[in-house]
Motif scaffolding. Sequence first.
Motif, PDB file in Angstrom:
ATOM      1  N   GLU A  61       0.829  -1.205   0.000  1.00  0.00           N
ATOM      2  CA  GLU A  61       0.000   0.000   0.000  1.00  0.00           C
ATOM      3  C   GLU A  61       0.861   1.251   0.000  1.00  0.00           C
ATOM      4  O   GLU A  61       0.583   2.225  -0.717  1.00  0.00           O
ATOM      5  CB  GLU A  61      -0.924  -0.008   1.217  1.00  0.00           C
ATOM      6  N   TYR A 331      -9.354   5.034  -3.879  1.00  0.00           N
ATOM      7  CA  TYR A 331      -9.334   4.528  -2.514  1.00  0.00           C
ATOM      8  C   TYR A 331     -10.733   4.157  -2.025  1.00  0.00           C
ATOM      9  O   TYR A 331     -10.904   3.753  -0.881  1.00  0.00           O
ATOM     10  CB  TYR A 331      -8.727   5.562  -1.558  1.00  0.00           C
ATOM     11  N   ARG A 346      -5.680  -4.996   0.753  1.00  0.00           N
ATOM     12  CA  ARG A 346      -5.282  -3.598   0.874  1.00  0.00           C
ATOM     13  C   ARG A 346      -5.116  -3.260   2.355  1.00  0.00           C
ATOM     14  O   ARG A 346      -5.194  -4.122   3.221  1.00  0.00           O
ATOM     15  CB  ARG A 346      -6.331  -2.665   0.226  1.00  0.00           C
ATOM     16  N   VAL A 389      -9.971   2.639   1.533  1.00  0.00           N
ATOM     17  CA  VAL A 389      -8.553   2.338   1.729  1.00  0.00           C
ATOM     18  C   VAL A 389      -7.899   3.430   2.564  1.00  0.00           C
ATOM     19  O   VAL A 389      -8.148   4.626   2.357  1.00  0.00           O
ATOM     20  CB  VAL A 389      -7.840   2.202   0.361  1.00  0.00           C
TER      21      VAL A 389
END
Length: 396
Positions: A61, A331, A346, A389
């Motif tokens: 990430e 995201y 993620r 995310v």
Amino acid sequence: MNFLVEVLNIVMPSGQTKEFLQKGLFIPEPKPIGSYSPDDVIFLLKDIGGLIEEQDNEERERLVQNGCHYSEMLPIEYRPNTEYIELFYQSLKETSVRIAHAVGLVAMTLLKDPYKKIVLVSLARAGTPAGILIKRYIKLVSGINLPHYSISIIRDKGIDENALLYILRKHPECKLQFIDGWTGKGVIAGELRASLKAFREKYAIEINSSLAVLADPGYCAAIFGTREDFLIPSACLNATVSGLVSRTVFRKDLIGDTDFHGAKFYAEMADEDLSNYFIDAVSGSFALVREAVSKTLEYNQSAVLDNFPSFRGLRDIERIKEEYGIGNINYIKPGVGETTRVLLRRVPWKVLVKDAANPDLKHIFLLAEERGVSVECCPDMSYSCCGLVKTVVDKK
């Protein structure tokens, strides 16, 4: 070869025909990869298992958010605990008929296409189980055994051109039908259109970008089994429900000019493999849905066709982006399938759910608890859930 030249000269200028042939003829036959039978699917992927080392989610990430492309790395495959595996079995038992109905609607819609020479082209890896099921349904009801390939498409890098060249070389007079498991924001649908436009400009070959999916909650696909955002249990797992194949990789130091995009084959996970179990479980429900599928298509063809998808889900995404102060729309991962991916590979920040009592979200709650991720209720969404995310970009 002479026949191929003759066919290709019909659809493209001679100079581009030569370029097509020169490149297409040097693309080698695919080597076996994955745990599915070649009667179900042929993967057009290069096994790069010995050439790439997986990285944990946090490391990946950080690299992605600092500019490294996600397709240049592989995550460590999630190894579910016993409770999670039991949840997979339970979800499959509860949804197999529902999935079979969606498969049947897509399959019978494809059979109505007047252009009967169809090649099924699944988008690896979520599209692969969907493509196998559609192929099996078509064979069951019509006796037609359509060719089926699984190929790579990568956001911002496009579709595997060599895989397309290989399929066109093998099936020069056929129509390609692209298949995926579900839609989220519609990024892959857009990538598919852009890739095929670039392919047409390069080779003067027109390939229809119509996408068929089992579930289309984002209103992004032309052909769909349902637009409900429900759980397709193949989303619950990674390689162990996708033929023991990783998601696809494209890195120039690993992929040569005539190679297919790469993937890792997890042969060592054979004892955990549920890929064919999933396919057989859903296929076993085909007989139960045939009549309902026929009646649905007889009375309401628009239930599965949309020539002008509205991408309606993007309105929700824009609102969430603004409300939660998210700088990058990538995201935000809407839908059950994409939320599952956020939690599996993620670094998740939050999970938004429309209805906390939704039985399709049991595995979402389990994964969120396992990873210490907060879950918030967001009843105004059109999606069942949405994964956000976490921002981990390095500060300069």
